[in-house]
Design a protein around this motif. Structure first.
Motif, short mmCIF file in Angstrom:
data_model
loop_
_atom_site.label_atom_id
_atom_site.label_comp_id
_atom_site.label_asym_id
_atom_site.label_seq_id
_atom_site.Cartn_x
_atom_site.Cartn_y
_atom_site.Cartn_z
N PHE A 123 -8.55 2.60 2.09
CA PHE A 123 -7.20 2.07 2.32
C PHE A 123 -6.30 2.33 1.12
CE2 PHE A 123 -4.03 -1.32 2.08
CZ PHE A 123 -3.45 -1.23 3.33
N TRP A 124 -6.88 2.19 -0.09
CA TRP A 124 -6.09 2.44 -1.30
C TRP A 124 -5.63 3.90 -1.35
CZ3 TRP A 124 -7.31 5.60 -5.59
CH2 TRP A 124 -6.40 5.51 -6.64
N VAL A 125 -6.55 4.83 -1.06
CA VAL A 125 -6.18 6.25 -1.07
C VAL A 125 -5.12 6.54 -0.01
CG1 VAL A 125 -7.03 8.60 -0.71
CG2 VAL A 125 -8.41 6.96 -2.00
N THR A 126 -5.33 5.99 1.19
CA THR A 126 -4.37 6.22 2.28
C THR A 126 -3.01 5.62 1.96
OG1 THR A 126 -6.20 6.17 3.86
CG2 THR A 126 -3.98 5.94 4.75
N SER A 127 -3.01 4.40 1.41
CA SER A 127 -1.74 3.76 1.08
C SER A 127 -1.03 4.49 -0.05
CB SER A 127 -1.97 2.30 0.70
OG SER A 127 -2.81 2.20 -0.44
N LEU A 128 -1.81 5.06 -0.98
CA LEU A 128 -1.20 5.81 -2.07
C LEU A 128 -0.49 7.05 -1.54
CD1 LEU A 128 -0.82 5.96 -5.15
CD2 LEU A 128 -2.95 7.27 -5.25
N VAL A 129 -1.17 7.77 -0.63
CA VAL A 129 -0.57 8.96 -0.04
C VAL A 129 0.65 8.58 0.80
CG1 VAL A 129 -0.95 10.88 1.55
CG2 VAL A 129 -2.74 10.23 -0.07
N GLY A 130 0.51 7.51 1.60
CA GLY A 130 1.63 7.08 2.44
C GLY A 130 2.81 6.60 1.62
N VAL A 135 8.33 7.30 -0.72
CA VAL A 135 9.29 7.33 -1.83
C VAL A 135 9.71 8.74 -2.19
CG1 VAL A 135 8.28 5.22 -2.78
CG2 VAL A 135 7.48 7.43 -3.61
N ASN A 136 9.06 9.73 -1.61
CA ASN A 136 9.41 11.12 -1.93
C ASN A 136 10.81 11.47 -1.45
OD1 ASN A 136 8.77 13.70 -3.01
ND2 ASN A 136 8.35 14.45 -0.94
N ARG A 137 11.33 10.69 -0.49
CA ARG A 137 12.67 10.96 0.03
C ARG A 137 13.76 10.39 -0.87
NH1 ARG A 137 11.44 8.99 6.27
NH2 ARG A 137 9.70 10.43 6.67
N SER A 138 13.40 9.48 -1.76
CA SER A 138 14.41 8.84 -2.62
C SER A 138 14.80 9.78 -3.76
CB SER A 138 13.87 7.53 -3.18
OG SER A 138 12.70 7.77 -3.94
N PRO A 139 16.04 9.66 -4.26
CA PRO A 139 16.51 10.55 -5.35
C PRO A 139 16.01 10.09 -6.71
CG PRO A 139 18.26 9.06 -4.69
CD PRO A 139 17.10 8.78 -3.76
N LEU A 140 14.70 10.15 -6.93
CA LEU A 140 14.10 9.76 -8.20
C LEU A 140 13.37 10.95 -8.80
CD1 LEU A 140 12.57 6.30 -7.14
CD2 LEU A 140 14.71 6.67 -8.37
N SER A 141 13.06 10.82 -10.07
CA SER A 141 12.28 11.88 -10.72
C SER A 141 10.83 11.81 -10.24
CB SER A 141 12.34 11.72 -12.24
OG SER A 141 11.73 10.50 -12.63
N ALA A 142 10.07 12.87 -10.50
CA ALA A 142 8.68 12.92 -10.03
C ALA A 142 7.85 11.80 -10.64
CB ALA A 142 8.08 14.28 -10.38
N SER A 143 8.04 11.53 -11.94
CA SER A 143 7.26 10.47 -12.59
C SER A 143 7.61 9.10 -12.02
CB SER A 143 7.51 10.49 -14.10
OG SER A 143 8.90 10.30 -14.38
N GLN A 144 8.89 8.87 -11.73
CA GLN A 144 9.30 7.58 -11.15
C GLN A 144 8.74 7.41 -9.74
OE1 GLN A 144 13.57 8.05 -11.62
NE2 GLN A 144 13.61 6.61 -13.34
#
Length: 237
Positions: A123-130, A135-144
Motif C-alpha cells: 500500500f505504501w508503494v502504491t500510494s507513493l506512486v499514486g 502532484v505531478n500536475r501541480s506547478p512545482l519543482s521536481a524535488s517539491q
C-alpha cells in the motif's frame, strides 16, 4: 524422528548436491543472459566494470543453487520419510477442514490479517506512486513534488498501520490464534452437506500440536488393545 544410516546420509547428500549443481547451471545461464541483454540495451549498464558484471552472474547462480539444493533436500526427505510425509498430509487435511466451513469473505479477512505487513508495504508503494502522479500536475519543482508525494504516502500508510494495530490488539484481546470454534463437514454424514461445530487449536509454530496428536494416537492404540483383550476374555468364558 528418523535416524539415518550412513548410506541414507550419503544418498541425501548426493541428492542435495545434484539439485544444487543443476540450480547453479540454470541460475548462471539465466544471469548470464540477463547481463548480456542489459549490456546491449542500457548504456549505463555498459559502464559497469567487468568484475561487477561477473559478480552479478555468479551471485544469480549461487542464489538459484541454494534454493535448488534446499528443495532437492526437502523432496528427498519426503520421499524417504513416510512419517514426515503423513504428518504433512495430516496438516494439509486439517487446514482444508478448517477452511471448509468459512465464506470467501472470512477467508479474505484471515488472509489479510496474516499478511498485513506485506499489504501495508504494498500500500505504501502504491500510494507513493499514486501521490506522485497526483502532484505531478501541480506547478512545482521536481524535488517539491517528491517531498509532497512522500508526505501524502506516509500519511495514508500511517492511517493503515494504525488500523492494523487496532485489529491486532482486538485479536489479542479475544485470544484469537489459540482456540476457535468453527463449522466443519460432519464426517458421519454420507451426503456431506451437514456442518457441525468443532473446536480448532491454531498452532503458534509448526509442530506445536504434534505431542497432542501423538498422545491421542497412543491412547487410541491402548483402547484398541483393551477392547481386544476384553473380546478375547469373553471368548474364553
Amino acid at each position: 524422528m528418523k535416524v539415518l544410516t550412513k548410506e541414507e546420509e550419503q544418498a541425501h547428500y548426493n541428492a542435495t548436491v545434484k539439485g544444487g549443481t543443476i540450480g547453479a547451471v540454470v541460475g548462471t545461464a539465466v544471469g548470464g543472459l540477463a547481463v548480456f541483454a542489459a549490456n546491449r540495451r542500457f548504456h549505463t549498464f555498459r559502464s559497469l566494470t567487468v568484475p561487477f558484471r561477473a559478480f552479478l552472474v555468479a551471485s544469480t547462480g549461487t542464489f538459484v543453487s541454494i534454493l535448488a539444493a534446499d528443495r532437492a533436500s526437502y523432496r528427498y526427505d519426503l520421499a524417504t520419510n513416510p512419517e514426515k510425509r503423513r504428518f504433512i498430509e495430516d496438516e494439509e487435511a486439517k487446514e482444508r477442514e478448517f477452511h471448509a466451513g468459512k465464506s470467501n469473505l472470512q477467508l479474505a479477512k484471515e488472509w489479510a490479517e496474516e499478511n498485513r505487513y506485506p499489504i501495508i508495504f504494498g500500500f505504501w508503494v502504491t500510494s507513493l506512486v499514486g501521490s506522485f502522479a497526483l502532484v505531478n500536475r501541480s506547478p512545482l519543482s521536481a524535488s517539491q513534488k517528491i517531498v509532497q508525494a512522500r508526505m501524502y504516502a506516509q500519511g495514508a500508510t500511517l492511517a493503515v498501520l494504525l488500523a492494523s494495530f487496532a485489529v491486532e490488539g482486538a485479536d489479542a484481546a479475544k485470544g484469537k490464534g489459540r482456540w476457535e470454534t468453527v463449522k466443519v463437514l460432519d464426517p458421519n454424514d454420507p451426503t456431506h452437506k451437514h456442518y457441525i461445530e468443532k473446536k480448532i487449536h491454531h498452532e503458534r509454530y509448526a509442530g506445536e500440536d504434534q505431542w497432542r496428536e501423538m498422545v491421542e494416537a497412543e491412547e487410541a492404540r491402548i483402547n484398541e488393545r483393551k477392547q481386544a483383550a476384553k473380546a478375547k476374555a469373553a471368548e474364553v468364558d
